[in-house]
Design an enzyme around this catalytic site. Structure first.
Site, PDB file in Angstrom:
ATOM      1  N   TYR A 144     -65.402 -10.396  -7.602  1.00 32.23           N
ATOM      2  CA  TYR A 144     -66.494 -11.275  -7.194  1.00 32.23           C
ATOM      3  C   TYR A 144     -67.809 -10.605  -7.549  1.00 32.23           C
ATOM      4  CZ  TYR A 144     -69.550 -13.989  -4.036  1.00 32.23           C
ATOM      5  OH  TYR A 144     -70.546 -14.778  -3.500  1.00 32.23           O
ATOM      6  N   ASP A 239     -70.441  -3.403 -11.649  1.00 35.61           N
ATOM      7  CA  ASP A 239     -71.002  -4.049 -10.465  1.00 35.61           C
ATOM      8  C   ASP A 239     -70.692  -3.151  -9.267  1.00 35.61           C
ATOM      9  OD1 ASP A 239     -71.807  -5.525  -8.350  1.00 35.61           O
ATOM     10  OD2 ASP A 239     -70.612  -7.311  -8.811  1.00 35.61           O
ATOM     11  N   LYS A 267     -76.442  -4.399  -1.172  1.00 36.35           N
ATOM     12  CA  LYS A 267     -75.947  -3.937   0.135  1.00 36.35           C
ATOM     13  C   LYS A 267     -76.660  -2.672   0.639  1.00 36.35           C
ATOM     14  CE  LYS A 267     -71.604  -6.376  -0.581  1.00 36.35           C
ATOM     15  NZ  LYS A 267     -71.339  -7.479   0.311  1.00 36.35           N
TER      16      LYS A 267
HETATM   17  C1  LIG Z   1     -69.208  -6.592  -5.994  1.00 34.39           C
HETATM   18  C2  LIG Z   1     -70.178  -7.620  -5.531  1.00 34.39           C
HETATM   19  N1  LIG Z   1     -71.096  -8.090  -6.381  1.00 34.39           N
HETATM   20  C3  LIG Z   1     -72.016  -9.001  -6.009  1.00 34.39           C
HETATM   21  C4  LIG Z   1     -72.030  -9.509  -4.736  1.00 34.39           C
HETATM   22  C5  LIG Z   1     -73.050 -10.523  -4.338  1.00 34.39           C
HETATM   23  O1  LIG Z   1     -73.965  -9.943  -3.467  1.00 34.39           O
HETATM   24  P1  LIG Z   1     -74.827 -10.870  -2.457  1.00 34.39           P
HETATM   25  O2  LIG Z   1     -73.863 -11.410  -1.457  1.00 34.39           O
HETATM   26  O3  LIG Z   1     -75.837  -9.924  -1.906  1.00 34.39           O
HETATM   27  O4  LIG Z   1     -75.465 -11.929  -3.280  1.00 34.39           O
HETATM   28  C6  LIG Z   1     -71.085  -9.056  -3.811  1.00 34.39           C
HETATM   29  C7  LIG Z   1     -71.069  -9.576  -2.435  1.00 34.39           C
HETATM   30  O5  LIG Z   1     -70.229  -9.314  -1.637  1.00 34.39           O
HETATM   31  C8  LIG Z   1     -70.142  -8.083  -4.219  1.00 34.39           C
HETATM   32  O6  LIG Z   1     -69.210  -7.628  -3.374  1.00 34.39           O
END
Ligand SMILES: Cc1ncc(COP(=O)(O)O)c(C=O)c1O
Length: 429
Positions: A144, A239, A267
């Site tokens: 994700y 990511d 985060k």
């Molecule tokens: C690996 C990863 N990338 C991107 C995101 C998206 O972040 P946000 O929820 O702050 O938009 C998340 C959210 O959990 C994530 O776990």
């Protein structure tokens, strides 16, 4: 445990907010109960509106590495608030946090701050496309990367929970530029490169998968990704929205010793405020406006209050490497305790741990792939989740999410959770 006030609030919330929540997994739908409304948190604990106390293993889905309401986050915040909350003009604290991040992540020679992980990944992909002049990207099934259109294809997290592999509202045109490979399977990546020669702008990957539960990376797979992308002139994006500053101060890339071309963060870097960041090699980042032709902007990007809380958190982590040792020790304890309980009760379950990230899967298959993850018994997880909640453990309300611990969790907290885990597993026998 009674949760009458939560139940009432949820009925009210459903009238005004889709599903009563501002982010889908919070709705507790996959565990078949109304959500718990939180009143406050302190350290490793949260307290709901009915006054129930829980040890929190969500930690806001990762940001709260120092636990709830740590004074570290708030240092100097009153003074900063008094000066004003946003200016739409640069502030010194933005330079400070950018310097700290680029020092911690040598692969990020330049960094741009945004307000969420979604913005970070979405922007990184645009930059990779602008830089390479190519359109297609590769992502992995079960990973994700936030909810931007092109990334909501076979994504994990809430979309797995709800069995919606692709969101409606995403146009076929957008989805067709997103190629999907199999995590930990290099051949699936090679095949996509072979079928789309010279067309792939970026490969985006969670270096340790945390959105299909936790799946540890095969190191040869990750090294192979680095090699193929280098050979093909494709931008490799790690990511690290979850793993950044969590697995280690230098993130998964430090642990795996692999240098991506671009990195996305979120985060933890906001210390509990809405913050994300993307960055990478200087020649790539120089394509970002106003230097280059890739447009990216944000009214509240680099917000001084959010930057200050992030800076406080990152500075503390830099100066306290023992935090990471502690997280790993606690995760190991949890892993060993859960394993022992699984053995004693005979429940079909697996524990996956990578550094401080842990997950319990209800399956008899070793979990090293998305396919194995999907053999999990979500009904068993629902029963387990409820038993654990009633025993005072706030676990992710979905089988496909990581357990997050913080520096505030004590060995005693973990031991109690292991004892509760035994009782909860017994109920499944
Ligand atoms: C690996 C990863 N990338 C991107 C995101 C998206 O972040 P946000 O929820 O702050 O938009 C998340 C959210 O959990 C994530 O776990």
């Amino acid at each position: 445990m009674k949760r009458e006030k939560s139940e009432k609030l949820f009925i009210e919330a459903e009238k005004y907010i889709p599903g009563g929540v501002n982010s889908p997994v919070r709705a507790f739908k996959s565990v078949d109960m109304p959500p718990v409304f939180v009143d406050r948190g302190k350290g490793a604990r949260i307290y709901d509106v009915d006054g129930n106390e829980y040890t929190d293993y969500i930690c806001s889905w990762g940001p709260l590495i120092l636990g709830h309401a740590s004074p570290v986050y708030y240092e100097g915040i009153q003074e900063a608030l008094a000066k004003g909350t946003t200016f739409g003009a640069p502030t010194a604290v933005e330079v400070e946090i950018a310097k700290l991040i680029t020092e911690a992540y040598p692969s990020m020679e330049m960094v741009r701050m945004v307000s969420s992980g979604t913005e970070a990944t979405m922007s990184a992909l645009r930059v990779a496309r602008g830089y390479t002049g190519r359109n297609k990207i590769i992502k992995f099934e079960g990973c994700y990367h936030g909810h931007s259109d092109g990334l909501l294809v076979k994504s994990g997290s809430g979309t797995l929970t709800f069995g919606v592999p692709t969101s409606s509202g995403v146009t076929p045109g957008t989805a067709q530029d997103t190629l999907v490979a199999v995590y930990n399977d290099l051949d699936s990546v090679k095949a996509l490169f072979a079928q789309n020669p010279g067309e792939i702008a970026a490969v985006i990957v969670e270096p340790v998968a945390g959105n299909m539960g936790v799946v540890a990376p095969d190191i040869n797979f990750m090294k192979g990704l680095r090699q193929i992308t280098e050979d093909q002139g494709t931008v490799l994006i790690f990511d690290e929205v979850i793993t950044g500053f969590r697995l280690a101060y230098g993130g998964a890339q430090a642990v795996l010793d692999i240098k991506p071309d671009m990195t996305t963060l979120g985060k933890i870097i906001g210390g509990g405020m809405p913050v994300g960041a993307f960055g990478g090699r200087r020649d790539i980042m120089e394509t970002v406006a106003p230097l280059g032709g890739v447009y990216q902007a944000g009214t509240l990007s680099g917000n001084p209050i959010a930057m200050k809380m992030g800076l406080n958190t990152l500075t503390y982590l830099r100066d306290h490497p023992e935090v990471y040792q502690g997280l790993e020790e606690k995760a190991k304890l949890l892993e060993a305790g859960f394993r022992e309980n699984i053995k004693k009760t005979g429940v079909k379950a697996q524990v996956v741990r990578f550094k401080g990230m842990t997950c319990l899967f209800f399956t008899d298959q070793p979990v090293d792939s998305y396919a194995a993850v999907m053999t999990s018994d979500t009904g068993a997880y629902t029963k387990y989740f409820k038993a654990m909640l009633d025993a005072g453990n706030f676990l992710p309300p979905s089988q496909f999410e990581a357990i997050f611990i913080s520096a505030a969790h004590t060995k005693e907290d973990i031991e109690k959770t292991i004892a509760d885990n035994y009782q909860a597993l017994q109920q499944l026998v």
